[in-house]
Scaffold this motif. Structure first.
Motif, mmCIF file in Angstrom:
data_model
loop_
_atom_site.group_PDB
_atom_site.id
_atom_site.type_symbol
_atom_site.label_atom_id
_atom_site.label_comp_id
_atom_site.label_asym_id
_atom_site.label_seq_id
_atom_site.Cartn_x
_atom_site.Cartn_y
_atom_site.Cartn_z
ATOM 1 N N ARG A 216 47.128 2.342 30.765
ATOM 2 C CA ARG A 216 46.048 1.525 30.222
ATOM 3 C C ARG A 216 46.553 0.228 29.611
ATOM 4 N N GLY A 217 47.850 -0.037 29.751
ATOM 5 C CA GLY A 217 48.412 -1.306 29.309
ATOM 6 C C GLY A 217 48.705 -1.396 27.830
ATOM 7 N N TYR A 218 48.862 -0.256 27.165
ATOM 8 C CA TYR A 218 49.116 -0.250 25.731
ATOM 9 C C TYR A 218 50.555 0.165 25.428
ATOM 10 N N GLU A 219 50.973 -0.087 24.181
ATOM 11 C CA GLU A 219 52.255 0.432 23.723
ATOM 12 C C GLU A 219 52.228 1.950 23.894
ATOM 13 N N GLU A 555 41.473 -5.624 29.722
ATOM 14 C CA GLU A 555 40.646 -6.688 30.290
ATOM 15 C C GLU A 555 40.166 -6.320 31.688
ATOM 16 N N GLN A 556 41.055 -5.775 32.511
ATOM 17 C CA GLN A 556 40.677 -5.378 33.872
ATOM 18 C C GLN A 556 39.638 -4.263 33.850
ATOM 19 N N ALA A 560 35.371 -4.155 34.922
ATOM 20 C CA ALA A 560 34.829 -3.193 35.883
ATOM 21 C C ALA A 560 33.826 -2.230 35.259
ATOM 22 N N TYR A 561 33.762 -2.210 33.932
ATOM 23 C CA TYR A 561 33.053 -1.154 33.206
ATOM 24 C C TYR A 561 31.587 -1.015 33.620
#
Length: 649
Positions: A216-219, A555-556, A560-561
């Motif tokens: 999910r692009g997180y730490e 953001e991606q 799409a949400y």
């Protein structure tokens, strides 16, 4: 064999087991969540996750995991599992798994050498307490049993790292220890039902990784602290209960408390019971308030989600007292007819064009006699309607045509509320189709209640409005050529005819502005292009901007949400409309849609329904693993089928 079944051979396959998660919550606001093999893949995972009032009431992970080691015949077998950098797993306890089941509570059976060990996890109803029961089913000789707790003491939204400020000192508790790593946190008491030796071996385990956060692009890397381990000698037939709690407990009562609590659970013995079991998980009673948590593991309470999910979560389970408690909690938060966007008592944001209007539909579904509704909630109903009429909410007001116009630059005011870089992805400013449908429904229902209660002043003031709303709505929204409703209309862009599911809400409500022919046209088209086995797409695949897969960084995903992603909760309004139009002839279609969710009970969140699914086949589950309005709406329609249409099977 339980109703929810797993392929035993696949459970030891990490690709299979790490995508399947168990969730238990309690009324105290705590939860326990991990994968079916006990490997945490999210920062939100943990065996005991509690709200901490001294730190703002947010949930915090106290006990992250618990390693269990069996020492037999001079060999050690650790059933724990964690991931480190480079896809390195240590220990690799999943290879000892022989079986997993979840009919009553999550239970795992391990075979380690000549020992067969049963482990069951239980979160206590109204206390911040996790209990784990170990039963030694087979053992040739007495064994040493070691339990090593891994601690986080941090918010679910953050990660922790080894540091010099942590208080790693332990203190004694009855049959165990207690520790509080930072100021503001409660003490965590870790105790055993039997006398055990605690061996202090304090150490930080660095570089533990969470794959779902990475995706999910997180730490996604943190350090966990282990203060040492408990050791006890046991043999075949012995039962040991481990407790982690914010209060010190009496160890002698652990076994009886565990057994009694399990007996009160709704067994997941069929589809309906699985939904009812899942529905309990969203109810939170704290500080004199009763809230519905929107979803796990990261959502809090949200007003819109509360009113949409309440009929299914409460009435379908015949818990009218719960229904009233939730409604009364919301009414107490109301300020001059306005309801805050979230369930937080100190929330002051009023940015929703539709949330308060769902209150009227929740009242209607409550099924009170009109006079009683008006007596208990009439003032609140009047205040909300007046707030919309006079424009008490910034940028949201009834115009002369009787419709609600909502436009605040940079704000997304409907349920399609994703915002990227300060701009709404689906702005829908102006007249939104479901807002007008809910507004008409609210005015009509209020008038009906007022007439029964003989509130002549209210009736006189509002009785001419429904016809104005209906006339304006049909003129603005109905497109004869297309055969369906505009999604929104505004002063600048005029009609927006993108095919979205919001028009379905206009067919589902008890007071509708549409003819039966118009409803049929809308629903037939929706059935062709929006309906999937997992709910309704938020945008037709034929429209520009459609996103069929919900992945990537925040953001991606936000882009799409509401651009094709499937929402299970929309199955409810679609089924309501479909049954209104087709009656008995539409039952088979509705039944197929609802029972199709049985397949999801062994995916993502086990025995519950996810927040969203991909718009493209195979419609993979995404988002939160358990969502209140997903479960609530599927359970509500399931209950209608079981009561009103049971003979039509």
């Amino acid at each position: 064999m339980g109703y929810i079944k797993f392929d035993k051979a696949q459970v030891v396959n990490l690709e299979y087991s790490l995508s399947r998660e168990t969730l238990r919550t309690n009324r105290a606001g705590s939860y326990s969540c991990t994968t079916i093999v006990g490997c945490n893949t999210r920062k939100y995972h943990g065996l005991l996750v509690c709200p901490v009032d001294a730190l703002g009431g947010d949930r915090h992970v106290l006990l992250s995991s618990l390693d269990t080691t069996v020492v037999s015949n001079g060999q050690s077998f650790n059933t724990g599992i964690r991931k480190y950098h480079g896809d390195y797993y240590s220990p690799k306890g999943h290879k000892y798994v022989e079986d997993f089941d979840i009919q009553d509570i999550p239970g795992m059976t391990y075979r380690v050498g000549n020992v067969i060990l049963r482990q069951e996890r239980l979160l206590v109803h109204y206390e911040e307490q996790m209990m784990i029961r170990f039963t030694i089913l087979e053992a040739d000789e007495p064994i040493k049993f070691q339990l090593k707790p891994f601690l986080a003491f941090r918010s679910v939204h953050q990660l922790t790292h080894a540091n010099m400020w942590a208080n790693t000192r332990i203190e004694k508790a009855s049959n165990g220890i207690k520790i509080r790593m930072y100021d503001g946190f409660p003490w965590l008491h870790m105790q055993l039902s039997s006398k055990a030796e605690f061996v202090p071996v304090p150490d930080w385990y660095t570089g533990v990784e969470y794959t779902e956060e990475q995706k999910r692009g997180y730490e996604h890397s943190e350090d966990l602290f282990a203060p040492g381990f408990f050791e006890v000698t046991a043999g075949k037939g012995d039962v040991l209960v481990f407790s982690a709690s914010t209060n010190e407990e009496r160890p002698a009562g652990f076994k009886a408390k565990f057994t009694k609590t399990v007996a009160s659970k709704i067994p997941r013995s069929n589809f309906g019971n699985s939904l009812r079991n899942a529905s309990q998980q969203f109810i939170e009673k704290r500080g004199g308030e009763t809230n519905i948590v929107a979803g796990y593991p990261w959502f809090g309470a949200r007003v819109r989600d509360t009113f949409i999910s309440l009929p299914g979560l409460a009435l379908a389970r015949k818990t009218e007292d719960l229904y009233a408690a939730v409604l009364d909690t919301q009414v107490r938060r109301m300020k001059e007819g306005l309801l805050p966007d979230t369930g937080a008592s100190d929330n002051t944001a009023f940015n929703s064009a539709d949330a308060a209007l769902w209150f009227f539909q929740a009242l209607y579904s409550y099924g009170l006699e009109g006079r009683e509704t008006w007596k208990r909630y009439g003032e609140s109903m009047k205040n909300i309607l007046q707030a919309y009429r006079t424009g008490a909410m910034t940028g949201i007001q009834m115009r002369e045509n009787g419709l609600i116009y909502a436009d605040v630059p940079g704000r997304a005011l409907t349920w399609m509320d994703a915002v990227v870089n300060g701009q709404p992805v689906t702005p829908r400013n102006g007249y939104a189709v479901e807002v007008e449908a809910l507004w008409y429904n609210a005015v009509c229902y209020s008038l009906e209640c007022a007439r029964v209660a003989r509130d002549r002043a209210f009736v006189k003031e509002w009785e001419k409005l429904p016809e104005l709303i209906r006339t304006s709505f049909i003129e603005l929204f109905w497109d004869e050529e297309h055969g369906y409703l505009a999604d929104y209309v505004n002063d600048k862009d005029k009609r927006n005819m993108l095919v979205r599911p919001n028009m379905v809400i206009a067919t589902s409500l008890p007071y509708t502005m549409l003819s039966k022919e118009q409803m049929k046209s809308i629903l037939d088209m929706t059935n062709r292009v929006l309906v999937t086995p997992r709910g309704l797409r938020s945008l037709s695949p034929g429209e520009e901007g459609y996103h069929g897969i919900y992945t990537g960084n925040q953001e991606q995903r936000d882009k799409a949400y509401h651009q094709g992603t499937v929402f299970p909760w929309l199955t409810g309004p679609f089924c309501d409309g479909w049954l209104k139009v087709y009656g008995e002839g539409g039952v088979a279609r509705v039944r197929k849609l609802i029972t199709g969710f049985e397949e999801t009970l062994t995916e993502a969140g086990i025995s519950t329904i996810s927040e969203i699914f991909d718009g493209d086949p195979p419609h993979a589950p995404r988002g939160a693993i358990s969502q209140a309005w997903s479960v609530g709406e599927v359970l509500r329609i399931y209950s209608i089928l079981e009561t009103k249409y049971k003979e039509n099977q």
